[in-house]
Design a protein around this motif. Structure first.
Motif, short mmCIF file in Angstrom:
data_model
loop_
_atom_site.label_atom_id
_atom_site.label_comp_id
_atom_site.label_asym_id
_atom_site.label_seq_id
_atom_site.Cartn_x
_atom_site.Cartn_y
_atom_site.Cartn_z
N LEU B 82 12.19 7.55 37.01
CA LEU B 82 13.29 8.26 36.34
C LEU B 82 14.61 8.20 37.08
CD1 LEU B 82 11.33 11.46 35.28
CD2 LEU B 82 12.00 9.54 33.85
N ARG B 85 16.99 4.64 37.98
CA ARG B 85 17.88 4.11 36.95
C ARG B 85 19.18 4.87 36.88
NH1 ARG B 85 14.32 3.40 32.05
NH2 ARG B 85 15.82 4.85 31.24
N MET B 86 19.20 6.05 37.47
CA MET B 86 20.36 6.92 37.35
C MET B 86 21.30 6.79 38.55
SD MET B 86 20.36 8.93 34.71
CE MET B 86 19.73 7.69 33.62
N ASN B 89 24.88 8.15 38.99
CA ASN B 89 25.20 9.07 37.91
C ASN B 89 24.74 10.48 38.30
OD1 ASN B 89 25.33 10.59 35.62
ND2 ASN B 89 24.10 9.23 34.34
N GLN B 91 25.62 13.46 37.46
CA GLN B 91 25.36 14.41 36.39
C GLN B 91 23.99 14.15 35.75
OE1 GLN B 91 28.83 15.26 33.79
NE2 GLN B 91 27.43 14.38 32.32
N GLY B 92 23.69 12.86 35.55
CA GLY B 92 22.39 12.50 34.99
C GLY B 92 21.26 12.94 35.91
N LEU B 95 20.65 16.67 35.75
CA LEU B 95 19.95 17.10 34.55
C LEU B 95 18.50 16.65 34.56
CD1 LEU B 95 22.81 16.60 32.01
CD2 LEU B 95 21.76 18.74 32.67
N ILE B 96 18.24 15.43 35.04
CA ILE B 96 16.86 14.96 35.07
C ILE B 96 16.03 15.80 36.03
CG2 ILE B 96 15.40 13.08 35.92
CD1 ILE B 96 16.86 11.19 34.35
N GLY B 99 15.35 19.03 34.51
CA GLY B 99 14.30 18.89 33.51
C GLY B 99 12.93 18.83 34.17
N ILE B 103 9.60 21.36 33.80
CA ILE B 103 8.25 20.92 33.45
C ILE B 103 7.26 21.36 34.53
CG2 ILE B 103 6.81 18.89 33.04
CD1 ILE B 103 9.33 17.56 31.86
N VAL C 250 26.01 16.87 27.76
CA VAL C 250 25.49 15.54 28.08
C VAL C 250 24.58 15.05 26.96
CG1 VAL C 250 24.14 14.23 29.73
CG2 VAL C 250 25.69 15.99 30.53
N LEU C 287 11.51 17.90 28.97
CA LEU C 287 11.37 16.51 28.52
C LEU C 287 12.63 16.07 27.78
CD1 LEU C 287 7.68 16.30 27.27
CD2 LEU C 287 8.73 15.04 29.15
N PHE C 289 15.68 17.02 28.34
CA PHE C 289 16.65 16.68 29.38
C PHE C 289 16.42 15.23 29.82
CE2 PHE C 289 18.16 20.74 31.71
CZ PHE C 289 18.05 21.52 30.58
N ILE C 290 15.15 14.97 30.20
CA ILE C 290 14.85 13.69 30.83
C ILE C 290 15.05 12.55 29.84
CG2 ILE C 290 12.99 12.33 31.83
CD1 ILE C 290 11.91 14.98 32.96
N VAL C 293 18.79 11.93 28.87
CA VAL C 293 19.58 11.34 29.94
C VAL C 293 19.13 9.90 30.22
CG1 VAL C 293 20.23 11.53 32.36
CG2 VAL C 293 20.09 13.57 30.96
N SER C 294 17.81 9.63 30.11
CA SER C 294 17.33 8.28 30.41
C SER C 294 17.62 7.32 29.27
CB SER C 294 15.82 8.26 30.66
OG SER C 294 15.45 9.31 31.46
N VAL C 295 17.37 7.76 28.04
CA VAL C 295 17.44 6.83 26.93
C VAL C 295 18.86 6.74 26.36
CG1 VAL C 295 16.54 6.31 24.64
CG2 VAL C 295 15.05 7.26 26.38
N PRO C 297 22.08 7.74 27.86
CA PRO C 297 22.87 8.34 28.94
C PRO C 297 24.24 8.79 28.46
CG PRO C 297 22.53 6.00 29.31
CD PRO C 297 21.69 6.36 28.15
#
Lengths: 415, 286, 313, 248
Positions: B82, B85-86, B89, B91-92, B95-96, B99, B103, C250, C287, C289-290, C293-295, C297
Motif C-alpha cells: 500500500l 506506491r504512495m 504523497n 496526504q495519501g 489517509l492510508i 485507514g 481496520i 481527498v 478500506l 480510505f485505502i 487513495v490507492s485506486v 489518488p
C-alpha cells in the motif's frame, strides 16, 4: 401535573385488563419494535457489546417476547459519537418506526438525543448514568430502571462512614461528567455525615498511566473512592498494587470501578475491594440466576453493569406492556404505566419509579471475594428502596446545582 | 523530597515505555517521511498478540519477540502493497495509514472483544522494589532498563552495521542514498519491518503496565507524535530524549498543573513546532 | 464544450438537490441529506486549504467546533437571538483560524500537518476540560432552531433549503475565489512559493488569507452543524472529525468543487446508512480510505471524469 | 564619477556548513550597465544571485540597491524596490496561460492580489498590460496558451516577459540562453539588446559569444571569490581567466 393525573386515572379504575377489554385490542401478530442504541465500534464498544449481549440473553430466556408480544430488536451502532447517535435515533424513530427506545450507552449521547426523543414523544428507557436525565433535566418520556450516577455513591459513602468507620478519604475519578457526579455524590454524603474528603484527584479519561497519580496519593487515609469507567478501574487497581499500596488503603469503587467486565482480569489484586451497585450477578433471585446462566452459556461471561441494564429494562417493559395488554401505541400511556408500576421481580430485585422517572430500588454494597480462581462481587449489605435523592428531600435536593466537578465544593482538601 | 524522587522515577519509567513506542515511529517518519498513523494500531496489535501468546504459556520475552516479529511482518506487507506506491504523497500516506489503523482497531475488537486483556509481567519482576523507604514497581524499572538496552542495541545497529549506515544515509538524503547504489526499496522494507517490530515489541512490553484494550491505539499514537516532534524526526537520540522529556512533562505536569492534564502534552508540542520545528535533534525536513 | 457539460452537470445536480424534499420518503432521509450537505460545507472549506493552497490540515474541525460552541453557548446560556449568535460564531471561528494561521504557517508539508493536529488536540482538550464554558463531555444542547426571516427552521424541509442555500453560497464563493486574483496567487504559493516571492508577492500573507478564509467557511459549517444537531460536544472538534473532513476532500477530489461535496455524501452514507446494515462498517470505512487513495489518488470526481473521457474516446 | 551604483555588494560572505559559498565578494554595478558574471560551475554565481534576491541572508556584508541597504529585507521588498530576476531552471506555472503568468507578475509589483471575488480574467487593464509585455518578447499570438503547450524557447522568453513586465531597475538574468537552439538564441539576444538602458542588467551566462558581446564589464568568480573584474578585453586578456577555466 399531567403525569400525575394520568397516573391517578390509572390507579382509580382503568386497570390493565379493563383497557384490553375496552380499548382497541393489540394486534399480537405485529412485533413490538424496540430501537436499541448501543456502541459497537470505537473505544466505547466494550460496554456497548455487553449491553447488546444482555438484551439478547434476556430475550432468549423469555422466548423473544415482551408483554406478550414478539420483539423486533433494531440495534443501532452509534460509534459513541453524539452526532451519530442523533442520526441513528432519527433512523430508529422515523424510518424504522420504533415503539420505544432503549439506551444509549453514554451520558453525552443521551443528552444529545434528549430533546429529540421528548419532541417526538418517544418513550426512552435510559441506561446511561447521568444525573441530569432524572433531576434538573428530567424528561417526560424517559424512565431509567438502572441508576443515576450518584445513587450508589450516596449509599457507599454512608456505608464507609457508618459501617467501616472511615473518616478521612480521598476520591479519584475520571475527569468527565460521570466521574465527577459519582465522586461529588460520594463527597456530599460522606462530608454531611461528618467525614472528610482530604484529597481529590481527577486524571484525564485517556490517562496513559496512573503511576504519577498514585504517587500523589496520601498515605494517611482510611480509604479511597474510585469513580472510574471502562477499563480504567482495572488499570488503576493494577498500578495501585504495583506501587506497593495494595492492602494498605481500602479501595472503594463506584458503579463501574470493579465491574464484572474487568473483575477477572484484576485477579487477586481485586480481592477485598468494596463497591456499590444496583446489581450484582451473585444475587439469588430466580430471574437473575436464569439470566446469569444464560449469559454464561452464550457469552462465557458474568453480566456486569452494562449487560444487566437491558435485562432490567426489559423486565420493567414486560410488566408495563403486559399491564397494557400489549398496546404501546399511546406513548403517554406507555410511559406513565412504566413509571407507575412496581415491578417485583427484575434481576436487580424490585423496581419502582420516583416522580422524575428514576428507579427506586436496592443498592448493594459488594466486596470482591475469590474462590477457585474466580472473583465474585459478593453482597455484604443491601440498602433497600434507595432513591436517587438518598435521604434528602427531593425539592431541596433539586434546588442545588447538579453534581459536577465543582459542586459540592470539597472543603476539607489538604495540600 | 520524596515527591520529586518518585515522580522522577515515574518520568524515567514512562520515558522508557515511550521510547519503545516511538523509536519505530521516528525511524519510519525520518527515513520514509511517512507519518505512520497506524503505529498506535500496530502497538495495540502487538499487545493483543502478546497476550494471546502468553496465554499459550510462552515465556514473556519470547512472546514479546514473536509478537514483534509478527507485527513487523504485517508492517512489511503493508509497506510493500500500500505505502510504497504512495511515495512522496504525504496526504495519501496519512489517509492510508489512518485507514489501516481503523481496520486494525475494528478487527482487534472483533477478535479480542471489548474487555481489557491483561498481560502478566514476568513473575520475578512483579513485586515492588523498596527504595529508601518507598515502593516502586519493579517491572517499571525493568522496562526502563529494557528501553535503555533497546536504545543501545538500536544505536549499535544504526552506527555499527552496514544496514545502519544505509538507514542513516537514507535519513540524511534519500537521493544521495539512491545515487550511491543503495536499493532504497529493500531498505524501506527493512526499516518498516524494524519500525513495526519495535511497535509490536513495545506493545507486549508495555502490556503489563497498560494492558490491551480498545482505544489503546488512539491513546498511544498522540504520545508517539509528541515524542517525535519534541525530539526531532528520524533521530534516535531525539526519540530517546523526547521520550524522557514527555515522561517528565507528563508526570510533573499533571501533578503540578492538574487543570491542564488534557492538553499538557500538546502545548509543549505546539511550542516546539513554532519555535524549533525540527525538534531538539532533528534536521530540517524538506 | 466541457465548460458547457460541467455547467449542465451543476444545473442538474442543483435541481436534484432542490427536488430532494419531495422525493425522499421521510424526514429521516432528508435529515441525512442535511447532515451530508452541512459536512460538505466543512469539506469545501478545507479544500480551500488543500486544493488551492496545498496545505493539508488535521485540525480543521476546530473552526467548526468553535463556531458551533459559540452558537450553542450564546443561544443557550446568554439567550442571544440567532442574528446575534451567528455573526459572533463566525467571528470567533475566523479568529481561531487567525491564531492557528499565525502558528501553523511557520511550517509546510508534514510540519504544517503536525502543528494543525496539535492545535486541534489542544482545542479538543479545552472543550473537554473547560466544563464551565463547554459543558465538558456532556456538551451543550439547544432547544430549537430559530425562525429566520419568517422561516421556521424546525421544519426539516425549511432547514434543508437553508443548508442548500448556504452550500450554494459556499460553492459560488469558492468558485469566485478560484478564479480571482487571490485564488491565482494562492495556487502560485502552493506550486512555487519562491517564485512568487521573487515576483514581489507576500507569500505568508497570501497563505494566511487563504487559511483564514478556509477557517471562515469552516465556521459557517459550524453554525449549520450546531443548528442541525442542536447539540455540540467535544467530538465536533476531535481528530476523527478533522481526519474525516480531510478524507472527504481527498475521496471526492481536492481542488474540484464537486469533489468535497461528493466525498461528504459518500462518507455520510457509509456512516449513517451502510452502518445500519454492515456490522463492521468501521473496517469498511478504513478500506474506503485505502482503496480510494490507492485506486483514485486524485479522488472520485476527477477519477470518474477521466474514466468517462476514456470511454467516450 | 560619484554616481550612486545601481547595485553595490560589499564584502559579502556566506558559508554553508564548512563550505564557503561566497567569500568577501564586492561588486559595484553602475546604472545602465550590463554586467556579466562568469566562472566555472560551483563558482558561486547563482548563490550570489540568491543572496541578492533574498532567498537566504548572507553571514556578513551588505547589498545596496541605488544606495538603499536591502541586505536584510524580504525578497518581496527588494522586488518592490526595483529588483527583477529570471531563473536558470524554469519555474513557471505550467497549467496556466502565458497571459496568466505575466498577470501574476504584475500583481506582484502592483498589488491588487487580494481580490477574492472578481475574476482575474475580467481585469481587462491587467490582461492588456500582460499582453503588451508578451508582445515585447514576440509571444502575443500564444498569450492564451497554457505554458505546458509552449516550446522551451517560448518559455525562456516568457521568463523575460514576466521580469520585464515588472519594470525592474535592476534585472538579474540567470542563464537566459541556456538550452536554446541557435535561432532561439538569436531571438533572445535581440530581445536583450532591446532592453532600454534605464534597466541595469546583471547576467550569468555560459554562452560567451553572446554574453561577451552584450556585456560592458565582466566579473570572474571562482570558489566563491571575485578573481578579477574588468572590461571585456581586460578579462579576456588576463591569464587568470584561462587559469580558472582550464585549471578547473
Amino acid at each position: 401535573m399531567f403525569q400525575l393525573s394520568r397516573r391517578g386515572i390509572l390507579k382509580t379504575g382503568l386497570g390493565a385488563s379493563a383497557l384490553t377489554l375496552t380499548g382497541i385490542p393489540a394486534r399480537a401478530a405485529d412485533p413490538l419494535r424496540i430501537g436499541f442504541l448501543t456502541v459497537k465500534t470505537g473505544p466505547l464498544a466494550a460496554g456497548g457489546i455487553q449491553m447488546e449481549q444482555g438484551m439478547l440473553a434476556w430475550l432468549k430466556l423469555n422466548k423473544n417476547k415482551i408483554g406478550g408480544r414478539d420483539v423486533e430488536l433494531m440495534v443501532a451502532d452509534t460509534n459513541g459519537v453524539p452526532a451519530t447517535t442523533r442520526t441513528k435515533t432519527q433512523e430508529l424513530v422515523e424510518r424504522q418506526g420504533a415503539n420505544l427506545l432503549i439506551g444509549p450507552l453514554a451520558a453525552f449521547e443521551a443528552l444529545a438525543v434528549a430533546d429529540y426523543t421528548e419532541a417526538h414523544k418517544m418513550p426512552t428507557l435510559g441506561l446511561a448514568a447521568f444525573d441530569e436525565g432524572t433531576q434538573k433535566g428530567a424528561q417526560k418520556y424517559f424512565a431509567r430502571p438502572t441508576s443515576s450516577a450518584g445513587q450508589a455513591s450516596h449509599v457507599l459513602a454512608a456505608y464507609c462512614y457508618t459501617e467501616l468507620k472511615m473518616r478521612r478519604m480521598a476520591v479519584i475519578a475520571d475527569d468527565f461528567a460521570y466521574g465527577h457526579q459519582q465522586t461529588s455524590a460520594f463527597l456530599r454524603v460522606f462530608e454531611d455525615m461528618g467525614g472528610k474528603i482530604v484529597q481529590k484527584i481527577l486524571p484525564p479519561l485517556n490517562a496513559p498511566d496512573y503511576g504519577t497519580y498514585i504517587s500523589q496519593i496520601k498515605t494517611n487515609l482510611d480509604g479511597i473512592f474510585m469513580g472510574f469507567a471502562g477499563s480504567n478501574g482495572f488499570r488503576f487497581t493494577k498500578a495501585f498494587f504495583e506501587y506497593g499500596l495494595g492492602g494498605k488503603i481500602q479501595l472503594v469503587g463506584g458503579l463501574t470501578a470493579m465491574d464484572e467486565a474487568i473483575l477477572q482480569q484484576t485477579g487477586e489484586d481485586a480481592v477485598g475491594i468494596i463497591s456499590g451497585n444496583f446489581y450484582t450477578p451473585s444475587l439469588e433471585n430466580p430471574e437473575n440466576k436464569a439470566f446469569v446462566a444464560q449469559m454464561n452459556a452464550d457469552y462465557k461471561a458474568d453480566p456486569g453493569y452494562y449487560a444487566c441494564g437491558p435485562a432490567i429494562v426489559a423486565a420493567v417493559l414486560d410488566a408495563a406492556i403486559t399491564k397494557l395488554g400489549g398496546k404501546v401505541d399511546d406513548p403517554d400511556l406507555l410511559i406513565s404505566t412504566i413509571r407507575s408500576n412496581t415491578v417485583p421481580n427484575t434481576i436487580r430485585g424490585p423496581v419502582k419509579f420516583d416522580a422524575y422517572g428514576q428507579a427506586i430500588g436496592n443498592i448493594y454494597v459488594r466486596k470482591v471475594t475469590r474462590a477457585g480462581g474466580k472473583n465474585t462481587n459478593t453482597v455484604i449489605k443491601t440498602y433497600e428502596n434507595v432513591s436517587q435523592f438518598w435521604t434528602y428531600d427531593p425539592a431541596e435536593f433539586l434546588k442545588n446545582p447538579t453534581y459536577s466537578r465543582d459542586w459540592p465544593v470539597a472543603k476539607n482538601l489538604e495540600n | 523530597m520524596q515527591f520529586w524522587i518518585i515522580q522522577t522515577l515515574n518520568s524515567l519509567a514512562m520515558g522508557g515505555l515511550l521510547f519503545l513506542l516511538s523509536a519505530g515511529f521516528s525511524l519510519i517518519f525520518g527515513l520514509m517521511r511517512i507519518p505512520n498513523l497506524a503505529h498506535g494500531g500496530l502497538f495495540m496489535l502487538g499487545a493483543y498478540v502478546g497476550a494471546t501468546l502468553l496465554g499459550q504459556s510462552l515465556p514473556f520475552w519470547l512472546a514479546a519477540i514473536v509478537a514483534g516479529a509478527l507485527v513487523g511482518a504485517l508492517g512489511v506487507i503493508l509497506e510493500g502493497t500500500l505505502l510504497r506506491r504512495m511515495a512522496g504523497n504525504e496526504q495519501g500516506q496519512v489517509l492510508i495509514t489512518l485507514g489501516i489503523s481503523f481496520i486494525i482497531a475494528d478487527l482487534c475488537l472483533l477478535s479480542w472483544g471489548g474487555d481489557p486483556v491483561p498481560l502478566a509481567a514476568p513473575r520475578g519482576l512483579r513485586p515492588p522494589v523498596f527504595l529508601a523507604g518507598f515502593a516502586f514497581p519493579g517491572y517499571r524499572l525493568a522496562v526502563l532498563g529494557f528501553a535503555l538496552a533497546a536504545a543501545l542495541g538500536l544505536w549499535m545497529l544504526l552506527e555499527r552495521t552496514r544496514l545502519g549506515a544505509m538507514i542513516r544515509a537514507g535519513v540524511d538524503d534519500r537521493e544521495m542514498a539512491r545515487s550511491v547504489g543503495i536499493r532504497v526499496s529493500r531498505l524501506f522494507s527493512a526499516v518498516f519491518f524494524l519500525g513495526a517490530f519495535l511497535a509490536g515489541l513495545g506493545g507486549v512490553i508495555g502490556g503489563p503496565i497498560l494492558s490491551a484494550y480498545p482505544g489503546l491505539d488512539a491513546d498511544m499514537l498522540p504520545l508517539a507524535l509528541v515524542v517525535v516532534i519534541l525530539g526531532g524526526v528520524g533521530s534516535l537520540p531525539g526519540a530517546l530524549v523526547g521520550s524522557f522529556l514527555v515522561g517528565i512533562i507528563y508526570n510533573f505536569g499533571t501533578a503540578l498543573f492538574p487543570d491542564f492534564a488534557y492538553v499538557i502534552l500538546f502545548l509543549p508540542m505546539v511550542v516546539m513546532l513554532v519555535v524549533k520545528p525540527t525538534g531538539l535533534f532533528g534536521r530540517a525536513m524538506r | 464544450m466541457t465548460r458547457f457539460a460541467s455547467m449542465r452537470g451543476w444545473a442538474l445536480t442543483l435541481i436534484a438537490l432542490a427536488m430532494l424534499p419531495f422525493i425522499l420518503p421521510s424526514d429521516y432521509y432528508l435529515g441525512i441529506a442535511t447532515h451530508a450537505l452541512v459536512i460538505a460545507v466543512l469539506a469545501l472549506s478545507l479544500d480551500i486549504l488543500i486544493g488551492q493552497g496545498g496545505m493539508s490540515s488535521l485540525g480543521h474541525a476546530a473552526y467548526l467546533g468553535v463556531s458551533a460552541y459559540a452558537v450553542a453557548w450564546t443561544t443557550r446560556n446568554a439567550g442571544w437571538p440567532a442574528y446575534a449568535a451567528i455573526p459572533f460564531a463566525l467571528a470567533l471561528g475566523t479568529l481561531t483560524a487567525c491564531v492557528f494561521g499565525v502558528l501553523a504557517l511557520r511550517a509546510r508539508g508534514l510540519g504544517f500537518l503536525m502543528i494543525t493536529l496539535a492545535l486541534g488536540q489542544v482545542m479538543w482538550g479545552a472543550a473537554y476540560r473547560w466544563v464551565d464554558l463547554t459543558g465538558g463531555d456532556n456538551g451543550i444542547r439547544m432547544q430549537a432552531r430559530p425562525v429566520l426571516l419568517g422561516f421556521d427552521l424546525n421544519n426539516a424541509t425549511n432547514f434543508y433549503i437553508i443548508v442548500c442555500a448556504v452550500l450554494l453560497t459556499t460553492l459560488i464563493a469558492i468558485y469566485k475565489l478560484d478564479h480571482s486574483a487571490l485564488g491565482a496567487c494562492l495556487r502560485g504559493t502552493r506550486d512555487q512559493p519562491r517564485r512568487m516571492r521573487m515576483l514581489g508577492h507576500d507569500v505568508w500573507k497570501i497563505r494566511f488569507v487563504g487559511f483564514v478564509s478556509a477557517g471562515f467557511w469552516g465556521a459557517v459549517a459550524g453554525v449549520l452543524y450546531a443548528y442541525d444537531y442542536l447539540y455540540v460536544g467535544p467530538s465536533a472538534l476531535s481528530l476523527p472529525q478533522s481526519a474525516e473532513a480531510l478524507l472527504m476532500v481527498v475521496l471526492g477530489g481536492a481542488g474540484t468543487l464537486a469533489g468535497p461535496v461528493a466525498g461528504a455524501i459518500v462518507i455520510t452514507v457509509i456512516k449513517t446508512v451502510v452502518s445500519s446494515y454492515v456490522d463492521r462498517w468501521y473496517t469498511l470505512l478504513g478500506l474506503t480510505f485505502i482503496i480510494v487513495v490507492s485506486v483514485m489518488p486524485k479522488g472520485l470526481v476527477p477519477g470518474i471524469r477521466s474514466w468517462m473521457k476514456g470511454n467516450r474516446a | 564619477m560619484s554616481e550612486i551604483p545601481a547595485l553595490e555588494i560589499a564584502s559579502l560572505n556566506k558559508r554553508f556548513g564548512g563550505l564557503a559559498a561566497t567569500r568577501n565578494v564586492s561588486v559595484r554595478v553602475m546604472p545602465g550597465e550590463r554586467r556579466l558574471l562568469i566562472g566555472p560551475n560551483g563558482a558561486g554565481k547563482t548563490t550570489l544571485f540568491n543572496q541578492i534576491a533574498g532567498d537566504f541572508l548572507p553571514d556578513s556584508g551588505s547589498i545596496k540597491l541605488f544606495g538603499q541597504d536591502m541586505t536584510r529585507l524580504d525578497t518581496r521588498h527588494r522586488v518592490r524596490m526595483g529588483l527583477g530576476r529570471t531563473y536558470q531552471i524554469l519555474t513557471l506555472f505550467p497549467h496556466d496561460t502565458l497571459r496568466h503568468n505575466v498577470a501574476l507578475a504584475l500583481l506582484g509589483t502592483e498589488g491588487g492580489g487580494w481580490s477574492f471575488w472578481s475574476a482575474l480574467k475580467g481585469r481587462h487593464d491587467l490582461m492588456a498590460r500582460a499582453d503588451e509585455a508578451l508582445g515585447q518578447v514576440g509571444l502575443a499570438e500564444v498569450a492564451g496558451r497554457p505554458v505546458s503547450q509552449t516550446s522551451y524557447g517560448e518559455r525562456r522568453r516568457l521568463e523575460l516577459a514576466m521580469a520585464l513586465a515588472q519594470k525592474p531597475k535592476v534585472l538579474l538574468l540567470d542563464e537566459p540562453l541556456a538550452g536554446l537552439s541557435a535561432d532561439e538564441r538569436e531571438t533572445v539576444r535581440l530581445l536583450l539588446e532591446q532592453i532600454p538602458r534605464d534597466v541595469t542588467i546583471v547576467m550569468i551566462e555560459h554562452d560567451m559569444d553572446v554574453a561577451l558581446a552584450f556585456a560592458d564589464r565582466i566579473t570572474l568568480l571562482n570558489f566563491g571569490e571575485v578573481v578579477l573584474e574588468g572590461t571585456r578585453a581586460e578579462v579576456i586578456a588576463d591569464p587568470r581567466t584561462r587559469e580558472v577555466y582550464l585549471g578547473h
